[in-house]
Design a protein around this motif. Structure first.
Motif, PDB file in Angstrom:
ATOM      1  N   UNK A  38     -10.828   3.235 -11.162  1.00  0.00           N
ATOM      2  CA  UNK A  38     -11.870   2.590 -11.971  1.00  0.00           C
ATOM      3  C   UNK A  38     -11.609   1.094 -12.110  1.00  0.00           C
ATOM      4  N   UNK A  39     -10.338   0.714 -12.054  1.00  0.00           N
ATOM      5  CA  UNK A  39      -9.972  -0.694 -12.155  1.00  0.00           C
ATOM      6  C   UNK A  39      -9.976  -1.394 -10.798  1.00  0.00           C
ATOM      7  N   UNK A  40     -10.324  -0.660  -9.745  1.00  0.00           N
ATOM      8  CA  UNK A  40     -10.430  -1.266  -8.427  1.00  0.00           C
ATOM      9  C   UNK A  40      -9.212  -1.140  -7.545  1.00  0.00           C
ATOM     10  N   UNK A  41      -8.178  -0.412  -7.985  1.00  0.00           N
ATOM     11  CA  UNK A  41      -7.008  -0.196  -7.141  1.00  0.00           C
ATOM     12  C   UNK A  41      -7.394   0.756  -6.006  1.00  0.00           C
ATOM     13  N   UNK A  42      -7.099   0.420  -4.758  1.00  0.00           N
ATOM     14  CA  UNK A  42      -7.440   1.335  -3.659  1.00  0.00           C
ATOM     15  C   UNK A  42      -6.804   2.704  -3.868  1.00  0.00           C
ATOM     16  N   UNK A  43      -7.519   3.736  -3.471  1.00  0.00           N
ATOM     17  CA  UNK A  43      -7.099   5.117  -3.700  1.00  0.00           C
ATOM     18  C   UNK A  43      -5.684   5.373  -3.200  1.00  0.00           C
ATOM     19  N   UNK A  44      -5.391   4.989  -1.955  1.00  0.00           N
ATOM     20  CA  UNK A  44      -4.078   5.307  -1.394  1.00  0.00           C
ATOM     21  C   UNK A  44      -2.963   4.546  -2.099  1.00  0.00           C
ATOM     22  N   UNK A  45      -3.245   3.323  -2.517  1.00  0.00           N
ATOM     23  CA  UNK A  45      -2.252   2.536  -3.245  1.00  0.00           C
ATOM     24  C   UNK A  45      -1.965   3.172  -4.601  1.00  0.00           C
ATOM     25  N   UNK A  46      -3.029   3.572  -5.293  1.00  0.00           N
ATOM     26  CA  UNK A  46      -2.860   4.200  -6.608  1.00  0.00           C
ATOM     27  C   UNK A  46      -2.056   5.485  -6.498  1.00  0.00           C
ATOM     28  N   UNK A  47      -2.357   6.312  -5.511  1.00  0.00           N
ATOM     29  CA  UNK A  47      -1.621   7.567  -5.331  1.00  0.00           C
ATOM     30  C   UNK A  47      -0.150   7.297  -5.019  1.00  0.00           C
ATOM     31  N   UNK A  48       0.114   6.317  -4.172  1.00  0.00           N
ATOM     32  CA  UNK A  48       1.495   6.000  -3.816  1.00  0.00           C
ATOM     33  C   UNK A  48       2.276   5.494  -5.027  1.00  0.00           C
ATOM     34  N   UNK A  49       1.626   4.716  -5.877  1.00  0.00           N
ATOM     35  CA  UNK A  49       2.289   4.228  -7.092  1.00  0.00           C
ATOM     36  C   UNK A  49       2.616   5.379  -8.032  1.00  0.00           C
ATOM     37  N   UNK A  50       1.700   6.323  -8.153  1.00  0.00           N
ATOM     38  CA  UNK A  50       1.963   7.505  -8.980  1.00  0.00           C
ATOM     39  C   UNK A  50       3.138   8.312  -8.424  1.00  0.00           C
ATOM     40  N   UNK A  51       3.212   8.413  -7.095  1.00  0.00           N
ATOM     41  CA  UNK A  51       4.319   9.133  -6.471  1.00  0.00           C
ATOM     42  C   UNK A  51       5.652   8.468  -6.789  1.00  0.00           C
ATOM     43  N   UNK A  52       5.692   7.155  -6.701  1.00  0.00           N
ATOM     44  CA  UNK A  52       6.944   6.452  -6.981  1.00  0.00           C
ATOM     45  C   UNK A  52       7.398   6.693  -8.415  1.00  0.00           C
ATOM     46  N   UNK A  53       6.457   6.721  -9.337  1.00  0.00           N
ATOM     47  CA  UNK A  53       6.814   6.993 -10.732  1.00  0.00           C
ATOM     48  C   UNK A  53       7.389   8.404 -10.876  1.00  0.00           C
ATOM     49  N   UNK A  54       6.831   9.361 -10.147  1.00  0.00           N
ATOM     50  CA  UNK A  54       7.378  10.720 -10.194  1.00  0.00           C
ATOM     51  C   UNK A  54       8.782  10.759  -9.605  1.00  0.00           C
ATOM     52  N   UNK A  55       8.997  10.040  -8.514  1.00  0.00           N
ATOM     53  CA  UNK A  55      10.303  10.078  -7.869  1.00  0.00           C
ATOM     54  C   UNK A  55      11.393   9.475  -8.755  1.00  0.00           C
ATOM     55  N   UNK A  56      11.016   8.587  -9.649  1.00  0.00           N
ATOM     56  CA  UNK A  56      11.990   8.022 -10.577  1.00  0.00           C
ATOM     57  C   UNK A  56      12.526   9.082 -11.535  1.00  0.00           C
ATOM     58  N   UNK A  57      11.765  10.174 -11.704  1.00  0.00           N
ATOM     59  CA  UNK A  57      12.219  11.277 -12.569  1.00  0.00           C
ATOM     60  C   UNK A  57      13.128  12.255 -11.842  1.00  0.00           C
ATOM     61  N   UNK A  58      13.265  12.089 -10.536  1.00  0.00           N
ATOM     62  CA  UNK A  58      13.914  13.109  -9.715  1.00  0.00           C
ATOM     63  C   UNK A  58      15.430  13.034  -9.727  1.00  0.00           C
ATOM     64  N   UNK A  59      16.017  12.260 -10.652  1.00  0.00           N
ATOM     65  CA  UNK A  59      17.468  12.195 -10.734  1.00  0.00           C
ATOM     66  C   UNK A  59      18.003  12.999 -11.914  1.00  0.00           C
TER      67      UNK A  59
END
Length: 345
Positions: A38-59
């Motif tokens: 909704x803020x104009x972030x491209x779909x693939x970029x937004x999804x990749x950013x969400x993935x990185x945030x999840x991976x930070x929890x993986x420790x």
């Protein structure tokens, strides 16, 4: 057929919320993706950013790590879906998805399988219960493959069945990394997975196939050619596929074959179709969503016509979307219970 990233609202229609959830995206990431696009972030970029945030929890603990890696992998799965054609960006995102699944699998005990086929290779993940009593080979169609179906695997494993999540010709890693397109013998390809299961004493019991979307066609035609299959579930598949004039579907069909020539794509669809002489001797379950905009009940009727009426079942959700993503939990329970019953027989 157009190469390039579609507008966000087109992608939201192609990857609606029930589908995001069905393939493992967690609700908070669905909300985050909505806010970002909704803020104009491209779909693939937004999804990749969400993935990185999840991976930070993986420790954290291994359980938390697997949960976070699965959530992040789902984000990357949908990131790559924004690119119908095999761009460098799609390959990068799919490789990241595969790597995340590999990290989760190493912790959870899933086994990666790679099988040579037609100059390339097929891949899959074996997810096992403690005491398996049958194996279901599970696969998708034009855009969701392999580990996209981990939630379905959860339902199978909970009932004592092994899930073999596979990627076939024109799909995922076989296409993007080994150059294996949909112009090969697809029935033989999926029978290669059956070969693998039956050759292994640690995977006892009957073998079933569960194909979703166009994968349902591959499941039905493989069952018609391979009498070793005990039961087959076809979820939202056309028996005689055709180009639909829908950008996402038609572009993905082109990518799977490696050509944008409509006549070549349709000739290949004709080659893949259920044949007039095909008979499905195994137990058959056909799932249909009454609100499916892609596949009608008439499109699926030939599968039922090719089967023994006493061994076939049709299950309809009147308001069901394509592959019944909006009733995912009920769908998964119904199908996995059905496999258990057929295997027991």
């Amino acid at each position: 057929m157009t190469v390039g990233l579609a507008p966000a609202e087109v992608l939201w229609r192609a990857m609606a919320v029930p589908r995001l959830l069905d393939c493992g995206m967690v609700p908070s990431d669905v909300a985050g993706l909505r806010a970002a696009t909704d803020e104009g972030v491209p779909w693939d970029v937004a999804c990749a950013q969400l993935a990185e945030a999840q991976f930070e929890r993986a420790d954290g603990t291994s359980v938390t790590a697997v949960e976070a890696l699965r959530a992040g992998a789902a984000d990357l799965l949908f990131a790559q879906m924004a690119h119908n054609f095999d761009t460098a960006r799609k390959r990068e995102l799919y490789a990241a998805f595969t790597a995340a699944v590999g990290r989760a699998g190493a912790l959870a005990g899933w086994e990666r399988v790679q099988l040579p086929f037609a100059g390339g290779y097929l891949v899959g993940w074996i997810v096992r219960p403690a005491a398996p009593r049958g194996t279901v080979i599970l696969f998708g169609g034009q855009s969701g493959w392999g580990a996209a179906y981990l939630r379905l695997a959860d339902a199978l494993v909970a009932r004592g069945l092994t899930a073999f999540l596979v990627e076939g010709p024109g799909q995922g890693e076989p296409r993007l990394a080994s150059g294996l397109y949909l112009d090969v013998d697809v029935r033989a390809a999926y029978s290669t997975f059956v070969d693998h299961v039956l050759a292994r004493p640690d995977l006892p019991g009957p073998v079933g196939l569960w194909g979703n979307s166009m994968g349902g066609l591959y499941a039905g035609t493989t069952a018609a050619s391979d009498r070793r299959v005990t039961a087959v579930c076809i979820n939202g598949a056309p028996a005689q596929p055709r180009l639909l004039g829908m950008r996402t579907f038609d572009d993905q069909a082109a990518a799977m074959l490696g050509t944008t020539e409509p006549d070549a794509i349709q000739r290949n669809f004709d080659r893949l179709a259920l044949r007039p002489g095909d008979r499905i001797e195994s137990a058959l379950l056909v799932l249909h969503g009454g609100a499916d905009p892609i596949v009608s009940l008439a499109d699926q009727q030939p599968f039922l016509d090719a089967a023994d009426p006493d061994r076939s079942t049709l299950r309809i959700w009147v308001d069901g979307e394509h592959v019944v993503t909006n009733h995912a939990e009920e769908r998964n329970a119904f199908v996995t219970d059905w496999f258990c019953e057929r295997f027991q027989r």
